[in-house]
Design an enzyme around this catalytic site. Structure first.
Site, short mmCIF file in Angstrom:
data_model
loop_
_atom_site.label_atom_id
_atom_site.label_comp_id
_atom_site.label_asym_id
_atom_site.label_seq_id
_atom_site.Cartn_x
_atom_site.Cartn_y
_atom_site.Cartn_z
N CYS A 35 0.90 -1.27 0.00
CA CYS A 35 -0.04 0.16 -0.26
C CYS A 35 0.94 1.25 -0.12
CB CYS A 35 -0.95 -0.03 1.33
SG CYS A 35 -2.11 -1.13 1.37
N ASP A 37 2.51 2.38 2.66
CA ASP A 37 2.96 2.80 3.88
C ASP A 37 2.77 1.73 4.96
OD1 ASP A 37 0.30 3.37 3.79
OD2 ASP A 37 0.53 5.58 3.79
N CYS A 61 5.93 8.44 3.51
CA CYS A 61 6.40 9.58 3.02
C CYS A 61 6.96 10.53 4.13
CB CYS A 61 5.51 10.18 2.13
SG CYS A 61 3.92 10.31 2.87
N CYS A 105 -1.94 9.69 6.58
CA CYS A 105 -0.72 9.36 7.37
C CYS A 105 -1.22 9.37 8.94
CB CYS A 105 0.45 10.37 6.92
SG CYS A 105 0.95 10.18 5.42
#
Lengths: 274, 407
Positions: A35, A37, A61, A105
């Site tokens: 995916c 992350d 990221c 995130c």
């Protein structure tokens, strides 16, 4: 190019609490490399259930590194119970905000914390197990999508994609996500309708009911009713005309007036003659 | 623009995204903004005289792509317009033909156009690639049908630099169906490899100005004489009715100048630039154990390398490179604006452990050896730092041991 806040930049440049922890009391692992992350969170918890240390490792990221750093800073020193209340929005706020497309995130951070706490309590974190998977690209379940919509008051499919990635791959599930979203919005609207009325709204509403459903009936028998005041759940009224001296006025009040008002305003109200 | 980063401090390794406009190109353009600003369509000399310069630019671009006649060159706005014009224009001119052939690794300007056309009822065959990013020519041959209107294929891939044998593919196409039009997106090939359309069976070929040191917003399309195609943009008679709209005069003249320089520099690309690219690539592979090259290292334009740093994420690498003033790009999902990583690397079957950490470094005539050395000095530290953040320590350790054992 993303517009990252100064705080996000500081954290991805110099992340804090990075690395593997020796003998952790709890580990939470979420996401996957497929995916794009993944986050592994380690916790040390003392006898009185206080998080004394937290560390992380992440594949992600800039905003993922910043979110994970922020998460560890926010939970160290906190009792588990309090840390569990942390939301993804708290993480984003701590960072001075995240770009909309990067909100997932912060969600990953929140999920890792949930997983770690479940691990501490000897439970198995039930991410993606036995539930209905809606987004096959990112393995997002229906429950997860509903939770994301509720927690962040989302109202678009794009918003959902930004927060949990669902629908951001092949896009085949966007119609299904839209259906879930519509359903959640409907539920939210119903809840909104149940929100307690202000005193003025309550007076207007009560007066309308009295006028349209009650006074018209009483007037047929030469009586009338007037709203005097509302104190919490007590509706104070005055009876006029033939009702005033009617022996069955108490029956009228309880069996008719109060009954109708309860139907419209809820069972908790009480009608009192003054 | 107060905190703007000055270009003199920049180490620019993203020439497949866009290039610096050559100073000599700028010089040729300047007079056409406020001195010779007339409209070339005007009847008076002040306007009409500009037409002569456009004519020169047309000949210069014809020379870059090896067209037999400058009248086969039409100026457009960009590579994306070229793809739209070629595909839609050919379909409109051939209403009975409902089939398109293209590849899975095209630029979005082709793929999103064909996706749209599929919705409108056209059939599209997407040819796949192997792990080196190369096409299977037998699969390609089998894909061409009686009702194939057009083949759309890139000359060089923007992400990996891998070159497709388009000249041979044009031959194959014509062999099977002479009426199928063969369109080549040569945006990443122009100025990097010799192009000579007159000696090929290519019908249409598109180039973009800003990839060859001309400005953004100008492109050109070669259309072989006799090719049936309808215009995409209707209006005035400019470009002989093939592409309406007042000419982007200064940029067209700039594109002409850039085409001349590109022809002059093609040797530099295949020698000096290639040497620098190879030094950079080799150096990174030697210094970084989790680095691997994506795509064929044989069939490749001389300026591009696509390297994956396994188990770390591309955007994070780019952000750290940016702090060192190094400009590059990534096939990672996080940088693409979508959530899916590079369709090119996925089509090649590159493992996800590597796709998200892919970095493209693309050089140009302006790249110096000092810049290459700077990247070789600094980048290994960045990767080492980021490896430390990765949750895949076990896998990284295994990778390092394998690499050491090989040495």
């Amino acid at each position: 190019m993303w517009e990252y806040t100064k705080k996000v930049q500081d954290y991805y440049r110099n992340p804090v609490n990075v690395g593997e922890m020796e003998n952790p009391d709890a580990v939470g692992e979420v996401g996957s490399i497929t995916c794009g992350d993944a986050l592994k969170l380690y916790l040390k918890v003392d006898k009185s259930n206080i998080i004394t240390d937290a560390k992380f490792q992440t594949f992600g990221c800039g905003s993922a590194v910043a979110s994970a750093s922020a998460l560890t800073e926010m939970i160290i020193g906190k009792p588990l119970e309090e840390a569990a209340k942390l939301t993804n929005q708290d993480i984003a706020d701590f960072l001075g905000g995240l770009p909309e497309q990067k909100m997932h995130c912060s969600v990953l951070g929140k999920e890792a914390l949930e997983a770690a706490i479940a691990n501490y309590n000897g439970e198995i974190y039930t991410e993606n197990t036995g539930e209905k998977v809606i987004c096959k690209c990112f393995g997002t379940t229906e429950d997860k999508i509903r939770q994301i919509i509720k927690e962040n008051s989302l109202d678009t499919v794009e918003g959902i994609t930004n927060y949990c990635k669902a629908g951001g791959g092949c896009g085949n599930c966007r119609n299904d996500i839209k259906k879930i979203l519509d359903d959640e919005i409907k539920k939210r609207d119903v809840q909104h309708a149940k929100k307690p009325l202000t005193k003025t709204q309550m007076i207007i509403k009560t007066n309308n009911i009295l006028e349209n459903h009650i006074a018209t009936e009483l007037r047929k028998d030469g009586g009338d009713i007037e709203l005097v005041d509302i104190e919490d759940n007590k509706i104070l009224v005055n009876l006029h005309g033939s009702c005033k001296n009617c022996r069955s006025s108490n029956l009228t009040l309880k069996n008719f007036v109060e009954k109708i008002l309860k139907e419209h305003l809820g069972p908790e109200i009480e009608v009192v003659e003054v | 623009m107060e905190n703007i980063i000055k270009s003199e401090n920049i180490i620019y390794f993203d020439n497949n995204a866009t290039t610096k406009v050559d100073e000599r190109v700028v010089e040729t353009m300047v007079p056409f903004f406020s001195t010779y600003y007339g409209n070339p369509s005007s009847m008076y000399t002040f306007g009409g005289q500009v037409g002569k310069y456009i004519k020169d630019a047309r000949a210069q671009v014809a020379d870059l792509v090896g067209a037999a006649d400058p009248l086969e060159i039409f100026f457009t706005s960009c590579g994306t317009e070229n793809a739209n014009m070629a595909i839609r224009g050919v379909l409109e001119a051939n209403p009975g033909k409902k089939h398109i052939v293209t590849t899975k690794v095209e630029h979005p300007c082709v793929l999103n156009t064909t996706k749209r056309l599929e919705k409108l009822g056209y059939q599209v065959t997407y040819i796949g690639v192997n792990s080196e990013g190369e096409l299977d020519l037998d699969e390609f041959r089998d894909s061409i049908r009686d009702n194939t209107a057009i083949v759309a294929c890139m000359w060089a891939n923007n992400e990996t630099g891998v070159i497709f044998p388009v000249e041979k593919m044009a031959e194959i196409t014509k062999e099977i169906n002479p009426s199928t039009v063969f369109f080549v997106d040569a945006v990443q090939a122009a100025g990097k490899v010799p192009i000579n359309v007159k000696n090929t069976r290519i019908d249409i070929l598109g180039i973009s100005g800003h990839k060859i040191h001309a400005p953004k917003g100008v492109g050109a399309i070669y259309i072989r004489k006799g090719t049936l195609i309808c215009p995409l943009i209707h209006g005035g008679h400019q470009e002989r009715g093939k592409r309406a709209g007042t000419e982007n005069v200064a940029s067209i003249i700039g594109l002409g100048a850039a085409a001349v320089l590109a022809v002059d520099n093609i040797k530099d690309e295949s020698t000096r630039v290639k040497m620098l690219r190879d030094k950079l690539e080799r150096g990174l592979l030697e210094r970084i154990f989790n680095a691997r090259v994506n795509g064929s290292r044989i069939n490749r334009v001389p300026n591009t390398t696509n390297i994956s740093f396994e188990y770390i994420e591309g955007e994070l690498i780019l952000l750290h490179l940016s702090d060192l003033n190094i400009c590059a790009s990534s096939g990672s999902a996080c940088t693409s604006g979508s959530l899916e990583p590079s369709h090119v690397l996925r089509s090649m079957g590159i493992p996800f452990t590597a796709i998200h950490g892919s970095i493209r470094l693309s050089l140009s005539r302006y790249t110096s050896e000092t810049e290459v050395d700077y990247v070789l000095d600094t980048m290994p530290h960045v990767i080492k730092k980021l490896n430390g953040i990765s949750p895949f320590q076990k896998q990284l350790k295994e990778l390092e041991e394998i690499k050491l054992a090989r040495k």
